[in-house]
Design an enzyme around this catalytic site. Structure first.
Site, mmCIF file in Angstrom:
data_model
loop_
_atom_site.group_PDB
_atom_site.id
_atom_site.type_symbol
_atom_site.label_atom_id
_atom_site.label_comp_id
_atom_site.label_asym_id
_atom_site.label_seq_id
_atom_site.Cartn_x
_atom_site.Cartn_y
_atom_site.Cartn_z
ATOM 1 N N HIS A 30 -24.236 -8.321 -18.526
ATOM 2 C CA HIS A 30 -23.952 -7.554 -17.976
ATOM 3 C C HIS A 30 -24.255 -8.092 -16.360
ATOM 4 O O HIS A 30 -25.421 -7.981 -16.475
ATOM 5 C CB HIS A 30 -24.344 -6.167 -18.475
ATOM 6 C CG HIS A 30 -23.449 -5.775 -19.796
ATOM 7 N ND1 HIS A 30 -23.489 -4.389 -20.006
ATOM 8 C CD2 HIS A 30 -22.693 -6.557 -20.771
ATOM 9 C CE1 HIS A 30 -23.066 -4.598 -21.789
ATOM 10 N NE2 HIS A 30 -22.636 -5.570 -22.009
ATOM 11 N N TYR B 110 -21.357 4.861 -16.588
ATOM 12 C CA TYR B 110 -22.218 5.751 -16.346
ATOM 13 C C TYR B 110 -21.196 7.001 -15.749
ATOM 14 O O TYR B 110 -20.620 7.135 -15.004
ATOM 15 C CB TYR B 110 -23.073 5.767 -15.882
ATOM 16 C CG TYR B 110 -24.415 5.517 -16.194
ATOM 17 C CD1 TYR B 110 -26.067 5.857 -16.313
ATOM 18 C CD2 TYR B 110 -24.095 4.260 -16.424
ATOM 19 C CE1 TYR B 110 -26.475 5.060 -17.029
ATOM 20 C CE2 TYR B 110 -25.175 3.546 -16.616
ATOM 21 C CZ TYR B 110 -26.656 4.059 -17.018
ATOM 22 O OH TYR B 110 -27.452 2.939 -17.928
ATOM 23 N N PRO C 87 -33.846 8.099 -20.451
ATOM 24 C CA PRO C 87 -33.332 6.675 -20.225
ATOM 25 C C PRO C 87 -32.158 6.802 -19.891
ATOM 26 O O PRO C 87 -31.351 5.439 -19.582
ATOM 27 C CB PRO C 87 -32.462 6.772 -22.349
ATOM 28 C CG PRO C 87 -32.030 8.668 -22.177
ATOM 29 C CD PRO C 87 -33.000 9.251 -21.790
ATOM 30 N N LYS D 205 -35.526 1.820 -18.409
ATOM 31 C CA LYS D 205 -36.129 1.851 -18.425
ATOM 32 C C LYS D 205 -37.841 1.449 -19.205
ATOM 33 O O LYS D 205 -38.681 1.333 -19.276
ATOM 34 C CB LYS D 205 -36.935 2.783 -16.914
ATOM 35 C CG LYS D 205 -36.381 2.351 -15.464
ATOM 36 C CD LYS D 205 -36.958 0.951 -15.266
ATOM 37 C CE LYS D 205 -36.213 0.086 -13.853
ATOM 38 N NZ LYS D 205 -34.835 -0.492 -14.441
ATOM 39 N N TYR E 25 -32.073 -1.061 -11.344
ATOM 40 C CA TYR E 25 -31.689 -1.398 -12.739
ATOM 41 C C TYR E 25 -32.122 -2.005 -13.416
ATOM 42 O O TYR E 25 -32.459 -2.444 -14.545
ATOM 43 C CB TYR E 25 -29.838 -0.963 -12.514
ATOM 44 C CG TYR E 25 -29.400 -0.634 -14.398
ATOM 45 C CD1 TYR E 25 -29.321 1.091 -13.848
ATOM 46 C CD2 TYR E 25 -29.117 -1.903 -14.881
ATOM 47 C CE1 TYR E 25 -28.510 1.115 -15.772
ATOM 48 C CE2 TYR E 25 -28.618 -1.129 -16.212
ATOM 49 C CZ TYR E 25 -28.402 0.437 -16.096
ATOM 50 O OH TYR E 25 -28.106 0.633 -17.383
#
Length: 399
Positions: A79, A208, A300, A304, A392
């Site tokens: 991704h 998200y 979550p 991480k 991220y």
């Protein structure tokens, strides 16, 4: 009368055979350091426990370049970005363009399967389904693990160093005296209602989503199995939710003018995940060292958990190798502080993105509109998007 035990002498004893414990065992084996791993669960129980599936580039590199297996590259999905969606409007954060790195979608249970297979292939000493585990003599030069095998044999594993990789509910961190240990902890006022379903992906990358109804995460597992979540009360009962109600709730949280529609299918797993953050300080006591969830947990949202565990191993393994190779203890002495530097960065990012994307109970219109302003700041600024992308994908080492 003293119990008769089988004595096993090794250089490193590892309590816990999750990904962190097995990766450490694998790296030590490659360096010629003898180690024994004990685990209370069965191999199949861990392999069938579905966990988060986003791997940082450094985690993928550890798996692919240390002789574990190439499945992460052949079966995982790269991704190069992710989507933040507010009130039905999607904006993509392009990781590759912003920081030159990607993440990989590859479930944690598959990481475990690969590592367990590598340890079996290499003749690793991993004892599954042990009971009555104790750790002793941690401040001596012979820390010891006592346990009973599934066949009923009582073991005394004597080591030079001991590693606690036994998860958030494990025994190891509790052996650090309370006057030495600091438990840093917060609990969030919401949870995630998670599902696994048989369906094609609804999007090529994670979404998200924040809406007036709360948060939702549209994730993937494979071409045929998908993982999705929505924000819920921590006391929510999964039995109160049938498939139709779940799909209706997920859809309304991602509805927008672009007409995005979820791909639906039979739901075969439902669970509620509480949200907590925890850090144990220090991560060393005597000759015991904590790695992974044994020393810290994160919600979550920031993806991480497993990645932080591998970062711990990336710091601890070279320190152990140096210690046994030359007697140099500086790496071991600095392990806790060095690992905690990254852990607290990850805690900050996870806390920030969690609060950015979720609705607080009883939240007023000011906070909701302020959050919209924050969304604009992050997604309309190269610097804001860059911070999200760098955090991220995992703050690549600048060496």
């Amino acid at each position: 009368m003293l119990e008769e035990r089988t004595i096993i002498d090794t250089q490193v004893a590892i309590v816990g055979a999750g990904p962190a414990g097995l990766m450490l065992s694998h790296l030590l084996y490659r360096a010629g350091i003898d180690n024994v791993v004990v685990e209370k669960r069965s191999h199949d129980e861990i392999a069938n426990t579905h966990r988060a599936g986003i791997l940082e580039a450094g985690t993928v590199q550890m798996l692919a370049e240390t002789g574990v297996d190439g499945r992460v590259l052949s079966h995982g999905h790269e991704h190069e970005g992710t989507v933040l969606r507010f009130e039905g409007e999607s904006r993509r954060i392009d990781f590759h363009k912003l920081v030159g790195h990607s993440v990989w979608l590859y479930p944690q249970n598959e990481v475990f399967v690969d590592l367990a297979a590598a340890r079996e292939r290499d003749g690793g000493d991993v004892r599954w389904e042990v009971t009555d585990t104790e750790v002793r003599d941690l401040t001596t030069e012979q820390p010891t693990v006592l346990c009973t095998t599934k066949e009923g044999e009582k073991l005394e594993i004597r080591s030079r160093l001991l590693v606690g990789a036994d998860g958030s509910k494990g025994i190891c961190k509790r052996q650090i005296p309370q006057d030495v240990r600091t438990d840093n902890f917060i609990e969030y006022p919401f949870a995630w209602f998670g599902i696994l379903c048989e369906a094609p992906p609804s999007a090529p990358e994670l979404i998200y989503a924040n809406s007036q109804y709360g948060f939702a995460l549209i994730s993937q597992r494979s071409d045929t199995v998908q993982r999705m979540y929505f924000q819920c009360d921590p006391n929510e009962n999964v039995d109160d939710w049938d498939d139709e109600r779940i799909w209706t709730e997920l859809q309304r949280r991602i509805d927008g003018p672009d007409g995005l529609q979820l791909q639906r299918g039979p739901i075969f797993d439902k669970t509620v995940l509480p949200f907590r953050s925890y850090v144990c300080e220090p991560l060393r006591y005597g000759n015991m060292f904590l790695v992974g969830d044994a020393g810290h947990t994160v919600p979550p949202t920031g993806a991480k958990g497993l990645n932080l565990a591998f970062c711990d191993v990336r710091v601890l393994a070279p320190a152990i190798i140096e210690f046994f190779g030359s007697g140099d203890e500086r790496g071991l002495a600095g392990y806790s502080a060095k690992a905690l530097d990254r852990i607290w960065k990850a805690q900050n990012f996870s806390y920030w993105v969690t609060n950015l994307m979720h609705i607080q109970p009883g939240e007023n219109p000011f906070n909701m509109k302020r959050r919209r302003g924050e969304f604009e700041t992050v997604t309309n600024s190269t610097y804001g998007s860059g911070y999200f992308a760098e955090s991220y994908t995992g703050w690549q080492d600048r060496t």
